[in-house]
Write a protein that holds these residues in place. Sequence first.
Motif, PDB file in Angstrom:
ATOM      1  N   VAL A  81       0.850  -1.192   0.000  1.00  0.00           N
ATOM      2  CA  VAL A  81       0.000   0.000   0.000  1.00  0.00           C
ATOM      3  C   VAL A  81       0.887   1.244   0.000  1.00  0.00           C
ATOM      4  O   VAL A  81       1.750   1.406   0.870  1.00  0.00           O
ATOM      5  N   ARG A  82       0.666   2.122  -0.990  1.00  0.00           N
ATOM      6  CA  ARG A  82       1.444   3.362  -1.043  1.00  0.00           C
ATOM      7  C   ARG A  82       0.719   4.486  -0.312  1.00  0.00           C
ATOM      8  O   ARG A  82       1.317   5.217   0.468  1.00  0.00           O
ATOM      9  N   GLU A  83      -0.590   4.616  -0.549  1.00  0.00           N
ATOM     10  CA  GLU A  83      -1.358   5.645   0.162  1.00  0.00           C
ATOM     11  C   GLU A  83      -2.833   5.282   0.187  1.00  0.00           C
ATOM     12  O   GLU A  83      -3.361   4.662  -0.740  1.00  0.00           O
ATOM     13  N   VAL A  84      -3.482   5.647   1.299  1.00  0.00           N
ATOM     14  CA  VAL A  84      -4.932   5.486   1.460  1.00  0.00           C
ATOM     15  C   VAL A  84      -5.524   6.888   1.524  1.00  0.00           C
ATOM     16  O   VAL A  84      -5.144   7.689   2.376  1.00  0.00           O
ATOM     17  N   LEU A  85      -6.445   7.187   0.619  1.00  0.00           N
ATOM     18  CA  LEU A  85      -6.905   8.567   0.431  1.00  0.00           C
ATOM     19  C   LEU A  85      -8.184   8.906   1.182  1.00  0.00           C
ATOM     20  O   LEU A  85      -8.651  10.048   1.100  1.00  0.00           O
ATOM     21  N   LYS A 143     -10.436   1.859  -6.870  1.00  0.00           N
ATOM     22  CA  LYS A 143     -11.491   2.862  -6.973  1.00  0.00           C
ATOM     23  C   LYS A 143     -12.773   2.350  -6.347  1.00  0.00           C
ATOM     24  O   LYS A 143     -12.981   1.147  -6.211  1.00  0.00           O
ATOM     25  N   SER A 144     -13.641   3.284  -5.993  1.00  0.00           N
ATOM     26  CA  SER A 144     -14.914   2.908  -5.383  1.00  0.00           C
ATOM     27  C   SER A 144     -15.859   2.344  -6.445  1.00  0.00           C
ATOM     28  O   SER A 144     -16.072   2.963  -7.490  1.00  0.00           O
ATOM     29  N   PRO A 145     -16.459   1.175  -6.186  1.00  0.00           N
ATOM     30  CA  PRO A 145     -17.428   0.625  -7.140  1.00  0.00           C
ATOM     31  C   PRO A 145     -18.845   1.160  -6.936  1.00  0.00           C
ATOM     32  O   PRO A 145     -19.716   0.929  -7.777  1.00  0.00           O
ATOM     33  N   VAL A 146     -19.078   1.864  -5.823  1.00  0.00           N
ATOM     34  CA  VAL A 146     -20.441   2.278  -5.467  1.00  0.00           C
ATOM     35  C   VAL A 146     -20.434   3.676  -4.861  1.00  0.00           C
ATOM     36  O   VAL A 146     -19.384   4.223  -4.518  1.00  0.00           O
ATOM     37  N   VAL A 185     -10.897   7.495  -6.654  1.00  0.00           N
ATOM     38  CA  VAL A 185      -9.682   6.791  -6.248  1.00  0.00           C
ATOM     39  C   VAL A 185      -9.606   6.769  -4.723  1.00  0.00           C
ATOM     40  O   VAL A 185      -9.656   7.806  -4.069  1.00  0.00           O
ATOM     41  N   LEU A 186      -9.474   5.558  -4.167  1.00  0.00           N
ATOM     42  CA  LEU A 186      -9.464   5.387  -2.719  1.00  0.00           C
ATOM     43  C   LEU A 186      -8.095   4.960  -2.187  1.00  0.00           C
ATOM     44  O   LEU A 186      -7.671   5.423  -1.130  1.00  0.00           O
ATOM     45  N   VAL A 187      -7.437   4.073  -2.911  1.00  0.00           N
ATOM     46  CA  VAL A 187      -6.150   3.527  -2.465  1.00  0.00           C
ATOM     47  C   VAL A 187      -5.222   3.402  -3.667  1.00  0.00           C
ATOM     48  O   VAL A 187      -5.651   2.990  -4.748  1.00  0.00           O
ATOM     49  N   ARG A 188      -3.953   3.748  -3.452  1.00  0.00           N
ATOM     50  CA  ARG A 188      -2.932   3.527  -4.483  1.00  0.00           C
ATOM     51  C   ARG A 188      -1.910   2.531  -3.945  1.00  0.00           C
ATOM     52  O   ARG A 188      -1.398   2.705  -2.839  1.00  0.00           O
ATOM     53  N   VAL A 191     -18.091   8.357  -0.458  1.00  0.00           N
ATOM     54  CA  VAL A 191     -17.341   8.165  -1.703  1.00  0.00           C
ATOM     55  C   VAL A 191     -18.309   7.963  -2.857  1.00  0.00           C
ATOM     56  O   VAL A 191     -19.452   7.544  -2.680  1.00  0.00           O
ATOM     57  N   LYS A 192     -17.818   8.256  -4.061  1.00  0.00           N
ATOM     58  CA  LYS A 192     -18.605   8.143  -5.280  1.00  0.00           C
ATOM     59  C   LYS A 192     -18.013   7.069  -6.191  1.00  0.00           C
ATOM     60  O   LYS A 192     -16.826   6.758  -6.095  1.00  0.00           O
ATOM     61  N   PRO A 193     -18.806   6.514  -7.108  1.00  0.00           N
ATOM     62  CA  PRO A 193     -18.270   5.507  -8.026  1.00  0.00           C
ATOM     63  C   PRO A 193     -17.111   6.071  -8.855  1.00  0.00           C
ATOM     64  O   PRO A 193     -17.186   7.181  -9.374  1.00  0.00           O
ATOM     65  N   GLY A 194     -16.034   5.298  -8.963  1.00  0.00           N
ATOM     66  CA  GLY A 194     -14.870   5.716  -9.729  1.00  0.00           C
ATOM     67  C   GLY A 194     -13.881   6.565  -8.954  1.00  0.00           C
ATOM     68  O   GLY A 194     -12.795   6.866  -9.466  1.00  0.00           O
TER      69      GLY A 194
END
Length: 336
Positions: A62-66, A191-194, A78-81, A73-76
């Motif tokens: 895990v590099r970063e958790v946003l 990314k968030s699916p929902v 970015v949550l984690v890199r 959160v919204k679909p699409g």
Amino acid sequence: MPWKPKGKSKWIIGLVALAILAFIGFKYWKGKKSALPEGIVSGNGRIESKLADVSAKEPLRVREVLVNEGDLVKPGQVLVRLDTTTLEASLAEANANLAATQEKLAVAEAGIVKQKSEIELATIEAERARRLVAQGAGSQRDVDVRTSQLETTRASLAEAEATLKTSREEIEVARANAATIQTRIADATLKSPVTGRVLYRLAEPGEVLSPGGPALTLVNLEDVFMEIFLPASEAARVKIGSEARLTVDFEPDRSIPGYVSFVSPEAQFTPKQVETKSEREKLVFRLKLQVPRELASRYVERIKTGIRGVGYVKVDPDAAWPSRLQNVVTAESEPH
């Protein structure tokens, strides 16, 4: 001599009797008010929602958790890199291999052009040698040499064409390999699916996720429902798609429209949430009362799962909702 209440005692006894009558009357009125009309049944439940895990496809750091727990959160989004250093190195190698294979293809194509030109020249020279022999001005040996050169050149062309075919296949393999690595790099951006809210943050920067390991758990706020339990005599009359109403304990004067999306095909014991032992001993059927997606989307900021309430279902389509269930929340009404 029998005791007779004095004037003041009579007033006290009268007030107590009046209070008792008022209490009984109030309980009767409340019972009548809460009573449901024929054709409508109800059950206790709580607001629930489906959960969605945001997971890694392969073991990466895990590099970063946003986002944090509780964030919407919204679909699409970015949550984690995840760290893709090794994948990017593999991609660079794959692209270099692709470039080398493309260069090999270009050389093969140029060789074919050259071989075809040499075949044309060898064909002309062989034909000229045959004419000279026919005219008595040439030797058969010259004809044999020219014919041999022509056959050799044709064989070289066949070899070059085979090399060209192999080079094209190698390019497709190299291109597919590069595309696969590029997809793996893209999959490392979670990314968030929902549309939902972060329920659990399960990973922190520096941790290595296992294949399929979740980094976050989301509550899908567009898939909201309430599960209630009805005895067989009532559940048997419920149809999929039947009209429903949901109320929550903190705002019982407003109801949420819904519909029956599931009726369990098997009976079960009433779950532990039901407090009364006699109720727990009964066999019941589980029903799922679904809130329309467009309505849930409108109120994502206010939805809280786990809130207890009551679900109502029409077992008779012609039954009329009581007045206390007619103050309905709609997608057009303003959240408050």
